[in-house]
Each structure stands twice: as structure tokens, then as C-alpha cells.
Design an enzyme around this catalytic site. Structure first.
Site, PDB file in Angstrom:
ATOM      1  N   HIS A  63       0.830  -1.209   0.000  1.00 26.83           N
ATOM      2  CA  HIS A  63       0.000   0.000   0.000  1.00 26.83           C
ATOM      3  C   HIS A  63       0.862   1.255   0.000  1.00 26.83           C
ATOM      4  CE1 HIS A  63       0.143   1.338   4.314  1.00 26.83           C
ATOM      5  NE2 HIS A  63       0.313   0.053   4.590  1.00 26.83           N
ATOM      6  N   ASP A 167       5.753   2.983   7.024  1.00 28.29           N
ATOM      7  CA  ASP A 167       4.546   2.193   6.799  1.00 28.29           C
ATOM      8  C   ASP A 167       3.688   2.939   5.760  1.00 28.29           C
ATOM      9  OD1 ASP A 167       2.206   0.711   6.941  1.00 28.29           O
ATOM     10  OD2 ASP A 167       1.674   1.372   8.963  1.00 28.29           O
ATOM     11  N   GLU A 197      -5.269   1.552   2.254  1.00 25.29           N
ATOM     12  CA  GLU A 197      -5.100   0.422   3.170  1.00 25.29           C
ATOM     13  C   GLU A 197      -5.355   0.845   4.599  1.00 25.29           C
ATOM     14  OE1 GLU A 197      -2.717  -2.299   5.897  1.00 25.29           O
ATOM     15  OE2 GLU A 197      -2.667  -0.128   5.618  1.00 25.29           O
ATOM     16  N   ASP A 220       4.471  -5.370   3.865  1.00 25.25           N
ATOM     17  CA  ASP A 220       4.130  -4.331   4.836  1.00 25.25           C
ATOM     18  C   ASP A 220       5.135  -4.371   5.984  1.00 25.25           C
ATOM     19  OD1 ASP A 220       2.630  -2.305   6.167  1.00 25.25           O
ATOM     20  OD2 ASP A 220       0.759  -3.177   5.451  1.00 25.25           O
TER      21      ASP A 220
END
Length: 333
Positions: A63, A167, A197, A220
Site C-alpha cells: 500500500h 509504513d 489500506e 508491509d
């Protein structure tokens, strides 16, 4: 890896506002794929066509979006009233530098009267952009705009790096590096750089329906269990990429877990098993699309997740890209 990661970390991409980061990723991915498209949600889908017998269709999802603050209104003094867009921590946000997509800078701060950093309520937060009044504020930003922690990537000792948006720019960098290293591959690979996400795995859900993969992988970060009195998880930053066994969104297919571990052994990369009791990744959305998909994830241990100083090991990122490329050549199933 470092050059790729830092370029991504320094690009805006608030959740639901991924246009800038998508353009940067598309430019980097274009030489490595046979087909590229953007769907109605805003997902970037990059396809490497397969050839030969036994071709499998594999979806890899990382993402692009970053947690932030969405503007609800501005008061008469020009302070922006905001709400969280994704898993924002009040305690980690107070007096932090933030930036909007158009380059407007601000400071997130808080009302001091009856304030609690731990009550989860966002109504006591505001963003100061230096505006004189409401009209001035709304001439610089619009209702619905999203501010994110301002880019501030820096290196630490022993190959550790920290930044906002680790992230999940980590996952995007791992995917891009694996694309470059993949070489000949009989399998058809759809590299998806997904949107939203942080708002509930939304982009990956629609992309998985369109791609219709036989195998799905998410890329991730995950919690790191190596900080003093921190998360109780048997994962340490710098000890290798992680093979996800489960989290709150997915129970990984044992066949995918085994295939990833075999790929890591072939690539000479030490890996860790990740058992996470909370959180989720795009793997959860991929696994439950259509009639179901064999799904799993490769994670990178990250200290201080959802803060302005998310911290990872570059060696773990490089190892994750090696494991991914090896698995895509031969998932072992």
C-alpha cells in the site's frame, strides 16, 4: 534499496490522496513491467507477463498510503479542526510538523484545557498553518484535505533508518527492488501499489477482484518486539524479514508460509516468523476475494509504528526483496 526507499519516503501520499506517490512509483516501475494501469480506486497495477507451462498468476500488494489528518473545518482564528485518517496516535502527534499535498506546512497541537493524550478523541487536536482567520486558512487548504507527518528520513547506526511513512513505503520499495531483480520468470505477476489500506484495506480488495490471482502476497511493516518493555512479539529489527503466520486480518495459507521459507533458504536469507495479534495487511483483503486465494505476507520489523519516526533495518528490507523475487520465480506450489 536505500535510494529507492528514501525517494518514496520524501513523496507525499496521504491516505485517499495518493496521486503524487503513485506518479513517482509508476516512473520507477515502468521499465520493469509489460503493462501498467490505474483503476477506478487509484491503485497502480503493474503486470509482468508469464510464459510457459505451469504459469501461475500471483498478486503482490504494497500500500502507498500514509496515515494523516483530514481537515473538518477551520475556526474563526484560522486553526484547522481535524480528525484522524487512519491509525493516528494523539500522543505521537502533539507539536509535530505536518504538510499538505500542496506544500502548506503546519504544526499539530492540542487544546490544553482538560486534555488527555490517551482518550482516543481527536476533537481536541488542531493544526496551526499560520492563518490569520478562517477565510485565510481556507484559502490555503480545503475541507477534506489530508496532512501527513512531514518527510524527515534519516540514517542511524548499524544500517537503521527512520522516517514517517515507513509504513508502508518499505513495502513499495521492496516490490520495486524485487521487480528489478526478478529476471526471467514463468509466472504472471501483478504488482499492485494499493490505496486506502489505512482506511480498511480498500484498494487491495478491488484490485484483487480484478487481478483474480491464484496466490496473493502483501508487503508491509510489522511491530518489532525488541524495544524496552515494548510489544510482546518474537520479532526483532535487523534479524531478517518476517514471514507472516497470522494477524487480525488474515491467517496465512500454510502453503504460502512454507513456500516463502523455502524461497528464503534458496536465497540465503534468514527470516523470522511473525505472529501478530492485532493489525492487518492487504493479505486479508486478497485472501477473501472471489472464492478465496492462497495468501500470505512478507513483513519488515518496524519500531515506533504509526509515529513520525518509524524505524527499520535496511538489511531487512534488502532481504525481503530477495525472498520476494525468489518466491515469485518459484512459489513451490
Amino acid at each position: 534499496m536505500k535510494q529507492t526507499l528514501f525517494k518514496l519516503l520524501n513523496t507525499y501520499g496521504g491516505t485517499g490522496r495518493e496521486d503524487d506517490i503513485r506518479e513517482v512509483i509508476a516512473e520507477m516501475a515502468r521499465p520493469c513491467c509489460d503493462e501498467m494501469r490505474v483503476d477506478a480506486m487509484g491503485n497502480l497495477i503493474c503486470v509482468r507477463r508469464g510464459a510457459g507451462e505451469g504459469t501461475k498468476r500471483i498478486m503482490v500488494s504494497a500500500h502507498m498510503d500514509h496515515i494523516g489528518f483530514v481537515v473538518l473545518d477551520a475556526d474563526k482564528h484560522g486553526f484547522l479542526r481535524v480528525h484522524n485518517a487512519g491509525g493516528i496516535s494523539k500522543r505521537a502527534s502533539i507539536n509535530r510538523h505536518v504538510v499538505f499535498a500542496n506544500g502548506v506546512n503546519g504544526v499539530v497541537s492540542n487544546e490544553t484545557e482538560n486534555f488527555s493524550a490517551d482518550d482516543g478523541k481527536m476533537s481536541s487536536l488542531f493544526i496551526d498553518i499560520g492563518a490569520k482567520d478562517r477565510e485565510d486558512a481556507l484559502s490555503m487548504v480545503s475541507l477534506g484535505d489530508v496532512a501527513v507527518y512531514a518527510p524527515d528520513a534519516f540514517e542511524m547506526a548499524n544500517g537503521m533508518v527512520a522516517a514517517p511513512a515507513m509504513d508502508n513505503r518499505v513495502g513499495c520499495a521492496v516490490a520495486l527492488e524485487a521487480m528489478k531483480a526478478l529476471g526471467e520468470c514463468k509466472n504472471e505477476i501483478a504488482f499492485v501499489f494499493s490505496v486506502q489500506e489505512e482506511l480498511g484495506l480498500r484498494g487491495a480488495r478491488t484490485a484483487a477482484y480484478a487481478v483474480d490471482p491464484q496466490i496473493g502476497l502483501a508487503l508491509d511493516v510489522t511491530l518489532s518486539g525488541d524495544t524496552p518493555k515494548g510489544a510482546k512479539i518474537a520479532v526483532k529489527a535487523g534479524q531478517g524479514p518476517c514471514i507472516k503466520v497470522r494477524d487480525s486480518s488474515v491467517v496465512s495459507s500454510p502453503r504460502v508460509v512454507a513456500g516463502l521459507e523455502k524461497a528464503a533458504a534458496r536465497a540465503g536469507v534468514c527470516v523470522q516468523r511473525e505472529v501478530l495479534l492485532s493489525g492487518g495487511t492487504d493479505a486479508g483483503a486478497i485472501q477473501t476475494t472471489r472464492e478465496g486465494v492462497l495468501a500470505g505476507a512478507i513483513s519488515v520489523a518496524c519500531r515506533y509504528v504509526h509515529s513520525a519516526c518509524e524505524t527499520v533495518s535496511l538489511a531487512d528490507c534488502e532481504g525481503a526483496a530477495k525472498v520476494l523475487a525468489e518466491f515469485l520465480r518459484d512459489p513451490g506450489m
